[in-house]
Design an enzyme around this catalytic site. Structure first.
Site, PDB file in Angstrom:
ATOM      1  N   GLY A 176      42.823  43.044  42.923  1.00 17.63           N
ATOM      2  CA  GLY A 176      43.817  42.039  43.293  1.00 17.63           C
ATOM      3  C   GLY A 176      43.315  40.894  44.153  1.00 17.63           C
ATOM      4  O   GLY A 176      44.115  40.113  44.679  1.00 17.63           O
TER       5      GLY A 176
ATOM      6  N   LYS B 260      59.915  41.083  52.050  1.00 14.68           N
ATOM      7  CA  LYS B 260      59.998  40.001  51.060  1.00 14.68           C
ATOM      8  C   LYS B 260      61.417  39.761  50.530  1.00 14.68           C
ATOM      9  O   LYS B 260      61.763  38.653  50.164  1.00 14.68           O
ATOM     10  CB  LYS B 260      59.049  40.282  49.895  1.00 14.68           C
ATOM     11  CG  LYS B 260      57.591  40.128  50.295  1.00 14.68           C
ATOM     12  CD  LYS B 260      56.646  40.303  49.125  1.00 14.68           C
ATOM     13  CE  LYS B 260      55.219  40.081  49.595  1.00 14.68           C
ATOM     14  NZ  LYS B 260      54.238  40.135  48.519  1.00 14.68           N
TER      15      LYS B 260
ATOM     16  N   THR C  31      55.241  39.574  54.195  1.00 17.44           N
ATOM     17  CA  THR C  31      54.728  40.660  53.353  1.00 17.44           C
ATOM     18  C   THR C  31      55.588  41.913  53.497  1.00 17.44           C
ATOM     19  O   THR C  31      56.674  41.867  54.093  1.00 17.44           O
ATOM     20  CB  THR C  31      53.203  40.885  53.602  1.00 17.44           C
ATOM     21  OG1 THR C  31      52.732  41.805  52.641  1.00 17.44           O
ATOM     22  CG2 THR C  31      52.893  41.364  55.000  1.00 17.44           C
TER      23      THR C  31
ATOM     24  N   VAL D  34      55.992  43.801  45.026  1.00 12.41           N
ATOM     25  CA  VAL D  34      55.263  42.766  44.281  1.00 12.41           C
ATOM     26  C   VAL D  34      55.624  42.759  42.791  1.00 12.41           C
ATOM     27  O   VAL D  34      55.327  41.802  42.068  1.00 12.41           O
ATOM     28  CB  VAL D  34      53.730  42.939  44.508  1.00 12.41           C
ATOM     29  CG1 VAL D  34      53.165  44.078  43.701  1.00 12.41           C
ATOM     30  CG2 VAL D  34      52.989  41.662  44.192  1.00 12.41           C
TER      31      VAL D  34
ATOM     32  N   TYR E 104      43.062  45.211  46.630  1.00 12.57           N
ATOM     33  CA  TYR E 104      41.714  44.622  46.648  1.00 12.57           C
ATOM     34  C   TYR E 104      40.853  45.206  47.766  1.00 12.57           C
ATOM     35  O   TYR E 104      39.680  44.899  47.869  1.00 12.57           O
ATOM     36  CB  TYR E 104      41.787  43.094  46.766  1.00 12.57           C
ATOM     37  CG  TYR E 104      42.544  42.604  47.975  1.00 12.57           C
ATOM     38  CD1 TYR E 104      43.906  42.347  47.899  1.00 12.57           C
ATOM     39  CD2 TYR E 104      41.897  42.423  49.191  1.00 12.57           C
ATOM     40  CE1 TYR E 104      44.606  41.919  49.002  1.00 12.57           C
ATOM     41  CE2 TYR E 104      42.590  41.994  50.300  1.00 12.57           C
ATOM     42  CZ  TYR E 104      43.946  41.741  50.203  1.00 12.57           C
ATOM     43  OH  TYR E 104      44.642  41.325  51.307  1.00 12.57           O
TER      44      TYR E 104
ATOM     45  N   ARG F 260      57.665  56.502  40.376  1.00  7.97           N
ATOM     46  CA  ARG F 260      58.039  57.836  40.863  1.00  7.97           C
ATOM     47  C   ARG F 260      59.551  57.922  41.089  1.00  7.97           C
ATOM     48  O   ARG F 260      60.197  58.863  40.637  1.00  7.97           O
ATOM     49  CB  ARG F 260      57.272  58.103  42.171  1.00  7.97           C
ATOM     50  CG  ARG F 260      57.621  59.407  42.830  1.00  7.97           C
ATOM     51  CD  ARG F 260      56.825  59.589  44.085  1.00  7.97           C
ATOM     52  NE  ARG F 260      57.106  58.528  45.076  1.00  7.97           N
ATOM     53  CZ  ARG F 260      56.582  58.472  46.275  1.00  7.97           C
ATOM     54  NH1 ARG F 260      55.712  59.384  46.656  1.00  7.97           N
ATOM     55  NH2 ARG F 260      56.891  57.489  47.109  1.00  7.97           N
TER      56      ARG F 260
END
Ligand code: ATR
Length: 264
Positions: free
Chosen positions: A231, A65, A61, A129, A210, A150
């Site tokens: 999510g 990644k 994660t 992601v 989530y 941004r």
């Protein structure tokens, strides 16, 4: 006993061990799954342990990644195209990087019965992601993908991976059928400073986050009368695909699965 891990930094928040251990138990598989916080210089040794089969496989994660890729022997087509790996297997002596975030997102959207073909999608954020989300959206044949971030340069970088994506200045808004929050804004109750109130027609507000279950972004979408989704389904199905890769078994997903994640 086989050992699996999720690696990242930070990693405390990860619910992967809870879910993977639940499925391991349910399927009577003699294995463990833990989270481990790594520094970048520790990746090499960790990966070596998979190569020597001291560790059976892992999830990857934020923020590794992409950084993990040089340590692997082979990538799945999805991992290659997105330059993003969230699952590692060891097959016939080779370390293979997979991307199950794509299928997680795809399943989540399909379960909503939201017709994506020909739709205009606005993505907020350009972090880890986002390549997976774009890959899935392109397969769904959406009409247009617009990214706003941004740091504009990070949005521009995505053009090296995907053609036909548009960039919008952070703070500006355009019309869309579906808006996806892929920033970390909302994890700690932050607001997203965009005025969605003048928008018309049916829309989907989707948040990759989530936990919390309903970010301010989703609350706002709901208040405006739009369909919203967090999510969690994506999280469950990316985990399911990883489980299938490691154990060759499709684990069950039911209300108990989601309850397990709610209890945190
Ligand atoms: P990474 O950027 O390391 O991949 P991430 O959690 O995957 O980490 O992505 C975080 C996303 O949230 C980025 O799009 C980030 O924008 P920047 O690229 O400009 O950093 C966005 N984000 C985080 N904090 C933000 C803030 N205060 N305002 C706007 N966007 C923010």
């Amino acid at each position: 006993m086989k050992r699996y891990f999720v690696i990242g930094n930070p990693i405390d928040h990860s619910l992967s061990p809870k879910l993977q251990n639940w499925w391991l138990k349910e399927n009577n598989i003699d294995a463990t799954y833990d989270k481990i916080k790594l520094e970048e210089h520790e990746i090499k040794n960790f990966i070596q342990d998979i190569k020597e089969q001291k560790i059976a496989g892992c999830n990857v994660t934020v923020p590794f990644k992409k950084k993990i890729i040089p340590f692997l022997d082979k990538l799945s087509q999805e991992a290659e195209q997105t330059q993003s790996v969230n699952t590692i297997t060891f097959d016939s002596g080779e370390l293979v990087g997979h991307n199950t975030d794509i299928s997680g997102f795809d399943t989540a959207i399909k379960k909503l019965n939201f017709k994506t073909k020909g739709k205009k999608v606005l993505i907020l954020g350009a972090g880890g992601v986002v390549p997976s989300i774009i890959f899935a959206l392109k397969n769904m044949r959406v009409q247009e993908i617009i990214i706003t971030n941004r740091t504009r340069e990070k949005a521009e970088n995505l053009k090296a991976l995907f053609n036909n994506i548009k960039i919008l200045e952070w703070g500006d808004l355009t019309d869309f059928h579906m808006v996806i929050n892929a920033t970390s804004l909302g994890l700690n109750n932050e607001t997203i400073d965009l005025d969605f109130s003048s928008l018309e027609h049916d829309k989907l507000f989707y948040d990759v986050i989530y936990n919390p279950q309903e970010t301010r972004f989703l609350k706002m979408g709901k208040q405006l009368g739009y369909k919203t989704e967090n999510g969690k389904t994506m999280f469950v199905y990316q985990a399911l695909e990883a489980f299938k890769l490691w154990h060759n078994i499709e684990p069950k997903v039911n209300t108990d699965t989601y309850k397990l994640l709610d209890n945190d």
